[in-house]
Scaffold this motif. Structure first.
Motif, PDB file in Angstrom:
ATOM      1  N   VAL A 113       0.852  -1.202   0.000  1.00  0.00           N
ATOM      2  CA  VAL A 113       0.000   0.000   0.000  1.00  0.00           C
ATOM      3  C   VAL A 113       0.882   1.245   0.000  1.00  0.00           C
ATOM      4  CG1 VAL A 113      -1.779   1.301   1.221  1.00  0.00           C
ATOM      5  CG2 VAL A 113      -1.827  -1.210   1.256  1.00  0.00           C
ATOM      6  N   LEU A 114       0.665   2.110  -0.984  1.00  0.00           N
ATOM      7  CA  LEU A 114       1.428   3.348  -1.094  1.00  0.00           C
ATOM      8  C   LEU A 114       0.552   4.551  -0.780  1.00  0.00           C
ATOM      9  CD1 LEU A 114       3.347   2.755  -4.461  1.00  0.00           C
ATOM     10  CD2 LEU A 114       4.275   2.594  -2.141  1.00  0.00           C
ATOM     11  N   LEU A 115       1.098   5.454   0.003  1.00  0.00           N
ATOM     12  CA  LEU A 115       0.506   6.780   0.152  1.00  0.00           C
ATOM     13  C   LEU A 115       1.216   7.660  -0.873  1.00  0.00           C
ATOM     14  CD1 LEU A 115      -1.084   9.081   1.461  1.00  0.00           C
ATOM     15  CD2 LEU A 115       0.756   9.246   3.164  1.00  0.00           C
ATOM     16  N   ASP A 116       0.473   8.141  -1.859  1.00  0.00           N
ATOM     17  CA  ASP A 116       1.035   9.009  -2.883  1.00  0.00           C
ATOM     18  C   ASP A 116       0.656  10.446  -2.564  1.00  0.00           C
ATOM     19  OD1 ASP A 116       1.796   6.668  -4.105  1.00  0.00           O
ATOM     20  OD2 ASP A 116       0.324   6.779  -5.717  1.00  0.00           O
ATOM     21  N   ALA A 117       1.637  11.330  -2.566  1.00  0.00           N
ATOM     22  CA  ALA A 117       1.372  12.752  -2.352  1.00  0.00           C
ATOM     23  C   ALA A 117       2.191  13.550  -3.363  1.00  0.00           C
ATOM     24  CB  ALA A 117       1.738  13.168  -0.930  1.00  0.00           C
ATOM     25  N   ALA A 118       1.551  14.556  -3.935  1.00  0.00           N
ATOM     26  CA  ALA A 118       2.237  15.367  -4.949  1.00  0.00           C
ATOM     27  C   ALA A 118       2.077  16.838  -4.630  1.00  0.00           C
ATOM     28  CB  ALA A 118       1.660  15.069  -6.333  1.00  0.00           C
ATOM     29  N   VAL A 119       3.032  17.605  -5.104  1.00  0.00           N
ATOM     30  CA  VAL A 119       2.970  19.052  -4.933  1.00  0.00           C
ATOM     31  C   VAL A 119       3.339  19.721  -6.253  1.00  0.00           C
ATOM     32  CG1 VAL A 119       5.377  19.284  -4.159  1.00  0.00           C
ATOM     33  CG2 VAL A 119       3.697  21.015  -3.495  1.00  0.00           C
ATOM     34  N   THR A 120       2.688  20.835  -6.516  1.00  0.00           N
ATOM     35  CA  THR A 120       3.063  21.705  -7.623  1.00  0.00           C
ATOM     36  C   THR A 120       3.279  23.095  -7.032  1.00  0.00           C
ATOM     37  OG1 THR A 120       1.725  20.456  -9.196  1.00  0.00           O
ATOM     38  CG2 THR A 120       2.378  22.677  -9.858  1.00  0.00           C
ATOM     39  N   VAL A 121       4.536  23.517  -6.964  1.00  0.00           N
ATOM     40  CA  VAL A 121       4.879  24.841  -6.434  1.00  0.00           C
ATOM     41  C   VAL A 121       4.793  25.820  -7.606  1.00  0.00           C
ATOM     42  CG1 VAL A 121       6.637  26.227  -5.284  1.00  0.00           C
ATOM     43  CG2 VAL A 121       6.407  23.795  -4.722  1.00  0.00           C
ATOM     44  N   ARG A 122       3.895  26.791  -7.484  1.00  0.00           N
ATOM     45  CA  ARG A 122       3.635  27.686  -8.612  1.00  0.00           C
ATOM     46  C   ARG A 122       4.444  28.977  -8.573  1.00  0.00           C
ATOM     47  NH1 ARG A 122      -2.843  27.504  -8.465  1.00  0.00           N
ATOM     48  NH2 ARG A 122      -2.438  27.950  -6.290  1.00  0.00           N
ATOM     49  N   ASP A 123       4.909  29.368  -7.395  1.00  0.00           N
ATOM     50  CA  ASP A 123       5.685  30.604  -7.263  1.00  0.00           C
ATOM     51  C   ASP A 123       7.141  30.314  -7.606  1.00  0.00           C
ATOM     52  OD1 ASP A 123       6.962  32.940  -6.570  1.00  0.00           O
ATOM     53  OD2 ASP A 123       6.246  32.974  -4.496  1.00  0.00           O
ATOM     54  N   THR A 124       7.597  30.804  -8.740  1.00  0.00           N
ATOM     55  CA  THR A 124       8.964  30.516  -9.189  1.00  0.00           C
ATOM     56  C   THR A 124      10.018  31.143  -8.284  1.00  0.00           C
ATOM     57  OG1 THR A 124       8.925  32.422 -10.686  1.00  0.00           O
ATOM     58  CG2 THR A 124       8.279  30.278 -11.599  1.00  0.00           C
ATOM     59  N   GLN A 125       9.622  32.101  -7.439  1.00  0.00           N
ATOM     60  CA  GLN A 125      10.572  32.737  -6.527  1.00  0.00           C
ATOM     61  C   GLN A 125      10.614  32.043  -5.164  1.00  0.00           C
ATOM     62  OE1 GLN A 125      12.524  35.138  -7.846  1.00  0.00           O
ATOM     63  NE2 GLN A 125      11.358  34.636  -9.687  1.00  0.00           N
ATOM     64  N   ALA A 126       9.713  31.116  -4.924  1.00  0.00           N
ATOM     65  CA  ALA A 126       9.659  30.430  -3.629  1.00  0.00           C
ATOM     66  C   ALA A 126      10.862  29.510  -3.464  1.00  0.00           C
ATOM     67  CB  ALA A 126       8.369  29.626  -3.513  1.00  0.00           C
ATOM     68  N   PRO A 127      11.427  29.419  -2.246  1.00  0.00           N
ATOM     69  CA  PRO A 127      12.582  28.544  -2.020  1.00  0.00           C
ATOM     70  C   PRO A 127      12.297  27.082  -2.361  1.00  0.00           C
ATOM     71  CG  PRO A 127      12.168  29.961  -0.104  1.00  0.00           C
ATOM     72  CD  PRO A 127      11.033  30.147  -1.043  1.00  0.00           C
ATOM     73  N   ASP A 128      11.043  26.652  -2.182  1.00  0.00           N
ATOM     74  CA  ASP A 128      10.731  25.248  -2.450  1.00  0.00           C
ATOM     75  C   ASP A 128      10.419  24.985  -3.923  1.00  0.00           C
ATOM     76  OD1 ASP A 128       8.460  26.752  -2.233  1.00  0.00           O
ATOM     77  OD2 ASP A 128       7.364  25.336  -0.959  1.00  0.00           O
ATOM     78  N   TYR A 129      10.510  26.010  -4.778  1.00  0.00           N
ATOM     79  CA  TYR A 129      10.268  25.797  -6.212  1.00  0.00           C
ATOM     80  C   TYR A 129      11.287  24.821  -6.790  1.00  0.00           C
ATOM     81  CZ  TYR A 129       9.441  26.762 -11.160  1.00  0.00           C
ATOM     82  OH  TYR A 129       9.153  26.633 -12.498  1.00  0.00           O
ATOM     83  N   THR A 130      12.530  24.930  -6.339  1.00  0.00           N
ATOM     84  CA  THR A 130      13.570  24.021  -6.834  1.00  0.00           C
ATOM     85  C   THR A 130      13.809  22.857  -5.878  1.00  0.00           C
ATOM     86  OG1 THR A 130      15.273  25.446  -5.843  1.00  0.00           O
ATOM     87  CG2 THR A 130      14.758  25.789  -8.189  1.00  0.00           C
TER      88      THR A 130
END
Length: 196
Positions: free
Chosen positions: A157-174
């Motif tokens: 059983v896998l817990l799948d979680a995804a994120v799309t960071v939309r702010d290109t200036q945010a530290p977590d974008y990269t």
């Protein structure tokens, strides 16, 4: 005495020859990393598999700047066919979009490791004591704010979680995988104690 001396010289020559031939041998291939061992504390996500938008409480979602309920359907998450996916839109357009699902059909980490050569991104990690893998749909996805984490919370059983960071200036974008892992960690913390 000459016979013994000749035998010693011959033996030394054979040892030297064996040493030389050992150096010219092809090194053995690197072993394929094995699937991590499942932890002794599996989590039962069966009760939320069909209704993934109930994975987190409103107060937990607020920590991720999400104020509206999630919607079930298509989202930035590639998982097994027929698996319900919940997508949460943040209150501000600059905040990340999250998605999550419970995958009970693809075969868990064992199947994921067997497909690793076909995946553009494959980065093993552990979250809250559970083995997982960072994946993405393309090699440049991680540099463009997109990451999916797949964590085995029970056998197969896998817990799948995804994120799309939309702010290109945010530290977590990269570095979007840390965001996806934090979101998955909140789901795990909310579900711990629900044993299969």
């Amino acid at each position: 005495m000459r016979v013994v001396g000749l035998a010693l010289v011959t033996l030394a020559a054979l040892v030297a020859l064996a040493a030389c031939s050992g150096n010219s041998a092809t090194p053995p291939p690197k072993p394929t990393p094995s699937v991590p061992t499942m932890v002794d504390d599996p989590i039962n996500l069966n009760n939320i598999a069909g209704k993934p938008c109930t994975m987190l409480r409103p107060d937990q979602l607020a920590q991720f700047h999400i104020l509206a309920p999630g919607t079930t359907g298509a989202g930035p998450l590639s998982t097994a066919a027929g698996v319900p996916v919940c997508t949460w839109q943040p209150s501000q357009h600059t905040e990340p979009v999250y998605a999550a699902a419970v995958d009970r059909h693809s075969g868990g980490l064992d199947a994921l490791y067997k497909r690793r050569a076909s995946l553009p991104v494959f980065q093993p990690f552990a979250e809250s004591g559970y083995p997982g893998v960072n994946t993405a749909t393309s090699k440049n996805a991680l540099a463009s704010g997109r990451c999916t984490v797949q964590i085995e919370v029970a056998a197969g059983v896998l817990l799948d979680a995804a994120v799309t960071v939309r702010d290109t200036q945010a530290p977590d974008y990269t570095d979007p995988c840390s965001d996806a892992q934090s979101f998955a960690a909140a789901i795990i913390a909310n579900s711990q104690g629900q044993q299969p």
